[in-house]
Structures are given as structure tokens and as C-alpha cells.
Motif scaffolding. Sequence first.
Motif, PDB file in Angstrom:
ATOM      1  N   MET A 154       0.878  -1.017  -0.128  1.00  0.00           N
ATOM      2  CA  MET A 154      -0.164   0.188   0.162  1.00  0.00           C
ATOM      3  C   MET A 154       0.953   1.349  -0.189  1.00  0.00           C
ATOM      4  O   MET A 154       1.731   1.770   1.106  1.00  0.00           O
ATOM      5  N   LYS A 155       0.684   2.325  -0.533  1.00  0.00           N
ATOM      6  CA  LYS A 155       1.625   3.070  -1.453  1.00  0.00           C
ATOM      7  C   LYS A 155       1.281   4.103   0.223  1.00  0.00           C
ATOM      8  O   LYS A 155       0.037   3.996   0.561  1.00  0.00           O
ATOM      9  N   MET A 156       2.038   5.356   0.349  1.00  0.00           N
ATOM     10  CA  MET A 156       1.943   6.198   1.615  1.00  0.00           C
ATOM     11  C   MET A 156       0.726   7.214   0.945  1.00  0.00           C
ATOM     12  O   MET A 156       0.731   7.810  -0.037  1.00  0.00           O
ATOM     13  N   SER A 157       0.232   8.017   1.657  1.00  0.00           N
ATOM     14  CA  SER A 157      -0.412   9.008   1.336  1.00  0.00           C
ATOM     15  C   SER A 157       0.484  10.020   0.969  1.00  0.00           C
ATOM     16  O   SER A 157       0.941  10.388   1.714  1.00  0.00           O
ATOM     17  N   PRO A 158      -0.876  10.793  -0.273  1.00  0.00           N
ATOM     18  CA  PRO A 158       0.000  11.781  -0.534  1.00  0.00           C
ATOM     19  C   PRO A 158      -0.135  12.972   0.718  1.00  0.00           C
ATOM     20  O   PRO A 158      -1.299  12.997   1.329  1.00  0.00           O
ATOM     21  N   PRO A 159       0.434  14.067   0.295  1.00  0.00           N
ATOM     22  CA  PRO A 159       0.340  15.377   2.032  1.00  0.00           C
ATOM     23  C   PRO A 159      -1.157  15.637   1.323  1.00  0.00           C
ATOM     24  O   PRO A 159      -2.152  15.888   0.100  1.00  0.00           O
ATOM     25  N   SER A 160      -2.023  16.631   2.076  1.00  0.00           N
ATOM     26  CA  SER A 160      -3.384  17.154   1.695  1.00  0.00           C
ATOM     27  C   SER A 160      -3.606  18.065   0.837  1.00  0.00           C
ATOM     28  O   SER A 160      -2.146  18.732   0.228  1.00  0.00           O
ATOM     29  N   GLU A 161      -4.633  17.506   0.118  1.00  0.00           N
ATOM     30  CA  GLU A 161      -4.955  18.799  -0.848  1.00  0.00           C
ATOM     31  C   GLU A 161      -4.869  20.112  -0.619  1.00  0.00           C
ATOM     32  O   GLU A 161      -5.365  21.171  -1.017  1.00  0.00           O
ATOM     33  N   GLU A 162      -5.282  20.297   0.341  1.00  0.00           N
ATOM     34  CA  GLU A 162      -5.663  21.489   0.687  1.00  0.00           C
ATOM     35  C   GLU A 162      -4.263  22.695   1.333  1.00  0.00           C
ATOM     36  O   GLU A 162      -4.615  23.693   1.533  1.00  0.00           O
ATOM     37  N   THR A 163      -3.305  21.348   1.294  1.00  0.00           N
ATOM     38  CA  THR A 163      -1.988  22.512   1.183  1.00  0.00           C
ATOM     39  C   THR A 163      -1.329  22.068   0.576  1.00  0.00           C
ATOM     40  O   THR A 163      -0.642  21.156  -0.590  1.00  0.00           O
ATOM     41  N   SER A 164      -0.059  23.010   0.521  1.00  0.00           N
ATOM     42  CA  SER A 164       0.606  23.117  -0.758  1.00  0.00           C
ATOM     43  C   SER A 164       1.849  23.314  -0.271  1.00  0.00           C
ATOM     44  O   SER A 164       2.209  24.914  -0.221  1.00  0.00           O
ATOM     45  N   GLU A 165       3.234  23.120  -0.555  1.00  0.00           N
ATOM     46  CA  GLU A 165       4.586  23.592  -0.438  1.00  0.00           C
ATOM     47  C   GLU A 165       5.237  24.004  -1.780  1.00  0.00           C
ATOM     48  O   GLU A 165       6.223  25.051  -2.163  1.00  0.00           O
ATOM     49  N   PHE A 166       4.023  23.851  -3.128  1.00  0.00           N
ATOM     50  CA  PHE A 166       5.171  24.107  -4.404  1.00  0.00           C
ATOM     51  C   PHE A 166       4.280  26.148  -4.230  1.00  0.00           C
ATOM     52  O   PHE A 166       3.400  25.997  -3.826  1.00  0.00           O
ATOM     53  N   SER A 167       5.412  26.387  -5.069  1.00  0.00           N
ATOM     54  CA  SER A 167       4.999  28.454  -5.423  1.00  0.00           C
ATOM     55  C   SER A 167       3.618  27.666  -6.939  1.00  0.00           C
ATOM     56  O   SER A 167       3.967  26.706  -7.581  1.00  0.00           O
ATOM     57  N   LEU A 168       2.753  28.591  -7.545  1.00  0.00           N
ATOM     58  CA  LEU A 168       2.258  28.042  -8.889  1.00  0.00           C
ATOM     59  C   LEU A 168       2.420  28.321  -9.918  1.00  0.00           C
ATOM     60  O   LEU A 168       3.638  28.834 -10.331  1.00  0.00           O
ATOM     61  N   LYS A 169       2.472  27.209 -10.741  1.00  0.00           N
ATOM     62  CA  LYS A 169       2.684  27.130 -11.993  1.00  0.00           C
ATOM     63  C   LYS A 169       1.843  27.694 -12.930  1.00  0.00           C
ATOM     64  O   LYS A 169       0.412  27.488 -13.084  1.00  0.00           O
ATOM     65  N   ALA A 228     -15.610  26.591 -11.596  1.00  0.00           N
ATOM     66  CA  ALA A 228     -15.105  27.029 -11.335  1.00  0.00           C
ATOM     67  C   ALA A 228     -15.747  28.482 -10.218  1.00  0.00           C
ATOM     68  O   ALA A 228     -16.328  29.317 -11.076  1.00  0.00           O
ATOM     69  N   ARG A 229     -15.395  28.434  -9.065  1.00  0.00           N
ATOM     70  CA  ARG A 229     -16.917  29.512  -8.822  1.00  0.00           C
ATOM     71  C   ARG A 229     -16.199  30.821  -8.766  1.00  0.00           C
ATOM     72  O   ARG A 229     -16.551  32.065  -9.059  1.00  0.00           O
ATOM     73  N   ASP A 230     -14.824  30.791  -7.790  1.00  0.00           N
ATOM     74  CA  ASP A 230     -13.608  31.912  -7.851  1.00  0.00           C
ATOM     75  C   ASP A 230     -12.751  31.234  -8.499  1.00  0.00           C
ATOM     76  O   ASP A 230     -12.768  30.401  -8.853  1.00  0.00           O
ATOM     77  N   ASN A 231     -11.755  32.263  -8.404  1.00  0.00           N
ATOM     78  CA  ASN A 231     -10.422  31.892  -8.510  1.00  0.00           C
ATOM     79  C   ASN A 231      -9.720  31.044  -7.197  1.00  0.00           C
ATOM     80  O   ASN A 231      -9.829  31.060  -6.360  1.00  0.00           O
ATOM     81  N   ILE A 232      -9.717  29.534  -8.365  1.00  0.00           N
ATOM     82  CA  ILE A 232      -8.911  28.814  -6.976  1.00  0.00           C
ATOM     83  C   ILE A 232      -7.502  27.700  -7.477  1.00  0.00           C
ATOM     84  O   ILE A 232      -7.209  28.165  -8.364  1.00  0.00           O
ATOM     85  N   VAL A 233      -6.704  27.454  -6.418  1.00  0.00           N
ATOM     86  CA  VAL A 233      -5.654  26.907  -6.647  1.00  0.00           C
ATOM     87  C   VAL A 233      -6.099  24.925  -6.304  1.00  0.00           C
ATOM     88  O   VAL A 233      -6.458  24.972  -5.284  1.00  0.00           O
ATOM     89  N   VAL A 234      -5.726  24.694  -7.764  1.00  0.00           N
ATOM     90  CA  VAL A 234      -5.684  23.436  -6.634  1.00  0.00           C
ATOM     91  C   VAL A 234      -3.914  22.592  -7.369  1.00  0.00           C
ATOM     92  O   VAL A 234      -3.024  22.796  -8.463  1.00  0.00           O
ATOM     93  N   HIS A 235      -4.154  21.385  -6.357  1.00  0.00           N
ATOM     94  CA  HIS A 235      -2.698  20.647  -6.423  1.00  0.00           C
ATOM     95  C   HIS A 235      -2.532  19.333  -7.235  1.00  0.00           C
ATOM     96  O   HIS A 235      -3.702  18.619  -7.241  1.00  0.00           O
ATOM     97  N   SER A 236      -1.661  18.886  -7.901  1.00  0.00           N
ATOM     98  CA  SER A 236      -1.513  17.756  -8.388  1.00  0.00           C
ATOM     99  C   SER A 236      -0.310  16.807  -7.019  1.00  0.00           C
ATOM    100  O   SER A 236      -0.405  17.829  -6.255  1.00  0.00           O
TER     101      SER A 236
END
Length: 482
Positions: A1-16, A358-366
Motif C-alpha cells: 500500500m502506497k503512502m498517502s500524499p500530502p493534504s490536497e488543501e495545503t501545498s509547498e509548491f509555488s504556482l505554475k 470554478a466559482r472563483d479563482n482557486i488553487v488546485v494541487h497535483s
Amino acid sequence: MKMSPPSEETSEFSLKSIPGDYGLPFFGAIRDRLDYFYNQGRDEFFGTRVQKYESTIFKTNMPPGPFIAKNPKVIAVLDAVSFPVLFDASKVEKYNVLDGTFFPSVSFTGGYRACAYLDPSEPKHTSLKCFFMSTLASKHSDFIPLFRASLSKLFINIEDEIVSQKKANFNKPSEAMSFDFVFRLFGDKDSSDTKLGSEGPAIVNKWLALQLAPLATLGLPKCFNYLEDIFLRTFPLPFIFVKSDYNKLYDAFYASSSSVLDKAESLRIKRDEACHNLVFLAGFNAFGGMKVWFPTLIKWVRKAGEKLHGQLAHEIRTVVKEEGGVTFQALDKMILTKSVVFEALRIEPPVPFQYGKARDNIVVHSHDAAFEIKKGEMIFGYQPFATKDPRIFDDPEEFVGHRFVGDGEKLLRYVYWSNGRETEDPTAENKQCPGKDLVLLLSRVLLVEFFLRYDTFTVETSSALGLGSTVTFTSLIKAKST
């Protein structure tokens, strides 16, 4: 079983910037449409773009495009981390987006926008969703006995056909069984005892086909591809072709579902609007889903092989004997059977697409990046890529019957098939399928009834037109003991 990814609600990445492009107006949409249906096919269409852009989030066009859809542009989200944004009613709007970038005429639903096309922010969505959920709750005690009776007829017919023809198609009798079950559930009588006679499945299939034709391909020889594309995706097919049939279907439900429609009126829903919504729930959601799903489930259980068949048969027969029958409590104790159903839903979800605006501008993480999606942009999710995400699941392309047993249950939050996570429940405030739990129940009962009767089986399979598979039984080995 793979490890769970980081929470979809947080990100350590800058926007691309979101990679990909839409091409030239009109011609870019046609180019992508031809690739999607004919030059590449669905999975290759998405897979090659993931490789090209080195991203599971990118820009593309989705069918049907011109002239049916004014705006075919979407932001595709194709991994397990980004996909759930489509379930978040605070971030995405579901106004008229059930079928993607186009909206079929309301003539197909009696002049009303059916609940499936309503956004949760609309008051009518709440009242209709509550109506559906309360209706299903009131039928709870009928689910198992009614479906078992329908399955008994189905298996008898299949056995008879194997004896006479050496093989038996599963899809057509399964559709007849599914329609009869759904009609009896809501109408309290056999559809054959109404003016529908035996025509119910054919009428619903025609009604569905006219609405969904822009998203389908007929499987014609390659030389007819462009002609088919022009015919199916230039102008929507009109309701007039199915008007008399739909009226017959509506009248049958209206006359046979008095208690259900009385409940709707008690919730201050107009009787005719409730009936049109009931037809949509029964025909589009329930029958349409079963039509695709039951052959898919049988296909994957067969592919898993005789070892799994033996394990299922042992679990099912042991629990049924201990519990004294096929009951809710017995079904809940069948751990492997539940896992097999979840695994089939994971590997080939019956509804592979999700859309939301999208209702407003939103940030989505992969897994590896963060992207900003602008207000009003259409977000598209291809479910099989998300539920076969190799960063979440080991051997994601393999059917592993025990995947969700024991610690594997933790992975259920990444099984997306009902317009929501498997670990979440439908409410009046979300767009998760109101019949989610019923689908799981019927799937388990189908396997239970099957392996109470048979030890193993063989089938031939092929791709069905549109979605799902065509399944033909070539042998059924009856149970040596029960």
C-alpha cells in the motif's frame, strides 16, 4: 500500500502556469475531438498529453465542441490529489454541467431541469435531493428481496440460453432485469403490467442515446469516421424522435408511483415535476448506471480468475449459512465481497467523467505542482486516471480483489465513482449520487446470488458502444455444494 500524499488543501509548491493549449478557435476543438474519438482514443488522448506536458493538470478541449458546445475549453485534472476539487461545492459550480460542455434540451425531461443538472446552491436542488433520499429510505426493506427475485429470473434465462445456444449474452437480459427492478421499486408493480409491456428498456435506451449521442461513437469502419463525427456532433438530435415513447414512459411512472409522488407533493414539489425527475432518476441514473455497471463487474470478476471465485464462494456461502440468509447483516460481514466491488469501481468506474465550473479563482494541487484556475473556467476530471493513480495504488492497472481488505480500507478515500469519495455520504448539499449505498448493496447481492449458484464461469467480452462492456457467458459451473 502506497503512502498517502500530502493534504490536497495545503501545498509547498509555488504556482505554475497550466500547460497545454486549445489551438485555433473552432479548429483546435475539432482537432482534439478527432484525436479523442478516432486518431488516438480516450485513454491515449489523455495519456499522451500527460507525457507531453509532464503534468496531470493541463488545458485541452473536450467533445462535443462546435457547434453543440459553445465553449469546449477545459482544465483537465487527472490524478488522485487534484480530482476531488470536483466534489467541493464551495469551489465548483454544477449548473447544467452533468454532460460536460453541453446541455441537452429540457424537452427530454418534460421542460424541467432535472435535479442532476441543478447546482446545490439552488433551492430546488435541496428539495429534490431530499425527495430522492427519503424515497429510497422508505424502500429500504424492499431492496434485497426485490433484487434477489429479479436476479433469480435472470440466471434462469441465462442458463436456458447456454443450454440451447452454448453461450448467453448478459447485457440484454441484465438490462431487462434492471429496468424491471427499478420500476417495481418505485412503481410497486411489474412494468409488463403497464402500457410499456416489454418495451421499457428499449425506450430508455433510445431516450438516453439521443441525449448522449454527441459523446458517443458508433464503432463504424474507419472510412466512416468523419461522416459519423459530422452526424453526431454538429447539431443535437431532437427530442421529437423519442417524444411519444417518453410520454409513454412518463405515463407509466405517473400511474404506478402514486405513493412516491404523494411524498413529493408533501415536500411542495409539483407532481409533474416530481414525476419527470423520478423518470430521470430511474432511467438515466439507475437504469443507465446498471446497464453499464453490471456487465463491467462480471467482466472484472471473471478476469480475476478461479482462485478468487473460490474465495468469494467460500465467504458468501459460509456467511449466508451462519446468518441464516441473505440479510443486510450478512452482506456487511462479507469483507472480500465488499473489497471486490470497490476494486471494480476503482479500476473501471461506471461514470468516467466529472465536470464543474470554478466559482472563483482557486488553487488546485497535483502531486508535484500547484496551479491557479480562474473563475468561470470549466474543470474536467477523467476518473479512471485518478483511481488508477500509481502514486496511490500499487499495480494500479491490475484487478486485486483483496485490495481493500484490512489496512487496505484506508485507500477507500481514493475510490471516486459516485461524484464523491467512497468514504463520504450523499447529502442535500452535495452532488454525490443519492443511490450510492444502493449501488453498493445491489453489486454485493449480485455477487452473492451468483456464487450461491455457481462455482466459476467463463465469458467473452468486448467493448460496448459508448461506455462499458459487452459480456457473453460461455460456461456456468454450478455449485457443488451450498
